[in-house]
Design an enzyme around this catalytic site. Structure first.
Site, PDB file in Angstrom:
ATOM      1  CG  ASN A  29      -2.117  -0.968   0.915  1.00 21.13           C
ATOM      2  OD1 ASN A  29      -3.027  -0.652   0.170  1.00 21.13           O
ATOM      3  ND2 ASN A  29      -2.043  -2.164   1.488  1.00 21.13           N
ATOM      4  CE  LYS A  80       0.718   1.227  22.232  1.00 17.84           C
ATOM      5  NZ  LYS A  80      -0.091   0.114  21.809  1.00 17.84           N
ATOM      6  NE  ARG A 106       4.289  -2.292  17.235  1.00 15.78           N
ATOM      7  CZ  ARG A 106       4.701  -3.229  18.079  1.00 15.78           C
ATOM      8  NH1 ARG A 106       4.409  -3.139  19.370  1.00 15.78           N
ATOM      9  NH2 ARG A 106       5.393  -4.259  17.665  1.00 15.78           N
ATOM     10  CG  HIS A 124      -9.571  -3.349   9.275  1.00 15.68           C
ATOM     11  ND1 HIS A 124      -8.676  -3.947  10.151  1.00 15.68           N
ATOM     12  CD2 HIS A 124     -10.636  -4.179   9.198  1.00 15.68           C
ATOM     13  CE1 HIS A 124      -9.189  -5.076  10.595  1.00 15.68           C
ATOM     14  NE2 HIS A 124     -10.386  -5.241  10.033  1.00 15.68           N
TER      15      HIS A 124
HETATM   16  C1  GAR Z   1      -3.137  -4.667   4.260  1.00 23.83           C
HETATM   17  O1  GAR Z   1      -3.917  -5.642   3.637  1.00 23.83           O
HETATM   18  C2  GAR Z   1      -3.910  -3.971   5.352  1.00 23.83           C
HETATM   19  O2  GAR Z   1      -5.280  -3.899   5.096  1.00 23.83           O
HETATM   20  C3  GAR Z   1      -3.622  -4.851   6.539  1.00 23.83           C
HETATM   21  O3  GAR Z   1      -2.284  -5.227   6.393  1.00 23.83           O
HETATM   22  C4  GAR Z   1      -1.982  -5.326   5.011  1.00 23.83           C
HETATM   23  C5  GAR Z   1      -0.663  -4.637   4.754  1.00 23.83           C
HETATM   24  O4  GAR Z   1      -0.247  -4.861   3.444  1.00 23.83           O
HETATM   25  N1  GAR Z   1      -3.838  -4.140   7.754  1.00 23.83           N
HETATM   26  C6  GAR Z   1      -4.378  -4.675   8.828  1.00 23.83           C
HETATM   27  O5  GAR Z   1      -4.731  -5.837   8.884  1.00 23.83           O
HETATM   28  C7  GAR Z   1      -4.521  -3.728  10.001  1.00 23.83           C
HETATM   29  N2  GAR Z   1      -5.430  -4.260  10.954  1.00 23.83           N
HETATM   30  P1  GAR Z   1       0.978  -4.090   2.841  1.00 23.83           P
HETATM   31  O6  GAR Z   1       2.089  -4.130   3.875  1.00 23.83           O
HETATM   32  O7  GAR Z   1       1.344  -4.883   1.610  1.00 23.83           O
HETATM   33  O8  GAR Z   1       0.530  -2.691   2.511  1.00 23.83           O
END
Ligand code: GAR
Length: 217
Positions: A29, A80, A106, A124
Site C-alpha cells: 500500500n 509504549k 500495532r 483495514h
Molecule cells: C493490508 O492488507 C492492510 O489492510 C492490513 O495489512 C496489510 C498490509 O499490506 N492491515 C491490517 O490488517 C490492520 N489491521 P501491505 O504491507 O502490503 O501494505
C-alpha cells in the site's frame, strides 16, 4: 442535525499534504501511494516512512523512492509511551499533516493518538464494523459472507472503530481461501488508499462526529 465539524484539511489546499506512512510489513500500500505520488500534479508528498519491524520491505520501498525511512523498534523502549514519543519526534521533525497507517500491525496508544487524532487514518481489510482486529480475511471466510472489502477510517481509541472515510467491496467466492481473498482485497486497497489520501489533501474530507462527508464538488 449535523454535528460540529471535528476535522478538515481545507486550509492545506494550496500546498502538498505532508504525509507519514507507518507500516509493519510488505508495504504494497505504501508502494501504491509512492507510485501515485510520482504523478506530476500529486496533491500529497510522503516525507517519512516509519516501521516497527526490523528489515521490513516497506523500508526498502521508501529508500528506493528517496523517502526518509526509519526503523523504530518497540522492544528497544522501556514503555509504549517512550516508543510513541520517539515516533512523535520523527513526525514532528518532518512537519507531518497526516499519518497513514498502512499495514501497521500495532494498536495506537494515547501518546500518538492525542498528538494526531483527526489527522491519522488506518487501512483495514474488511468492511468495518465487520471483522475488526487481526485476521479479518479469515474472519470473513469463517462467517461465510459473500461480500467483504476494505475500509479507510480515522483512528480513535478503539480497535478499528474510528469514523469511516471510504470503503470498497470485494466479492467472496466459495473457493476463496485466506490468501486469495487477501490478494483480491489488496487490489482494492491500493486504489482506495490513494483516493482517500488525495481526497484529504484536496480538503474534501470533513468529519462530523461519527460521520464523514466527502465533498466531491
Ligand atoms: C493490508 O492488507 C492492510 O489492510 C492490513 O495489512 C496489510 C498490509 O499490506 N492491515 C491490517 O490488517 C490492520 N489491521 P501491505 O504491507 O502490503 O501494505
Amino acid at each position: 442535525m449535523k454535528q460540529k465539524q471535528v476535522s478538515s484539511f481545507v486550509e492545506l489546499t494550496n500546498r502538498k499534504l505532508r504525509v507519514a506512512v507507518l507500516a509493519s510489513g510488505t508495504g504494497s500500500n505504501l508502494q501504491a501511494l509512492i507510485d501515485a505520488q510520482a504523478k506530476q500534479d500529486a496533491s500529497y508528498e510522503i516525507v517519512v516512512v516509519l516501521t516497527d519491524k526490523p528489515n521490513a520491505k516497506a523500508l526498502e520501498r521508501a529508500k528506493n523512492a528517496g523517502i526518509a525511512a526509519y526503523e523504530v523498534i518497540p522492544k528497544t523502549f522501556a514503555t509504549k509511551n517512550d516508543y510513541e514519543q520517539h515516533l512523535l519526534v520523527y513526525l514532528d521533525n518532518h512537519g507531518i499533516d497526516l499519518v497513514v497507517l498502512a499495514g501497521y500491525m500495532r494498536i495506537v496508544g494515547t501518546t500518538l493518538l492525542t498528538a494526531y487524532e483527526g489527522r491519522m487514518i488506518n487501512l483495514h481489510p474488511s468492511l468495518l464494523p465487520s471483522f475488526q482486529g487481526i485476521d479479518a480475511q479469515k474472519q470473513a471466510i469463517e462467517a461465510g459472507v459473500k461480500l467483504t472489502g476494505c475500509t479507510i477510517h480515522f483512528v480513535d481509541a478503539g480497535l478499528d472503530t474510528g469514523p469511516i472515510i471510504a470503503q470498497s467491496a470485494v466479492a467472496v467466492d466459495y473457493h476463496d481461501d485466506e490468501a486469495s481473498l487477501k490478494q483480491k482485497i489488496q487490489v482494492e486497497e491500493h486504489k482506495l488508499i490513494v483516493s482517500a489520501v488525495e481526497l484529504i489533501a484536496e480538503g474534501r474530507v470533513i468529519q462530523y462526529g461519527r460521520r464523514v462527508e466527502i465533498k466531491y464538488e
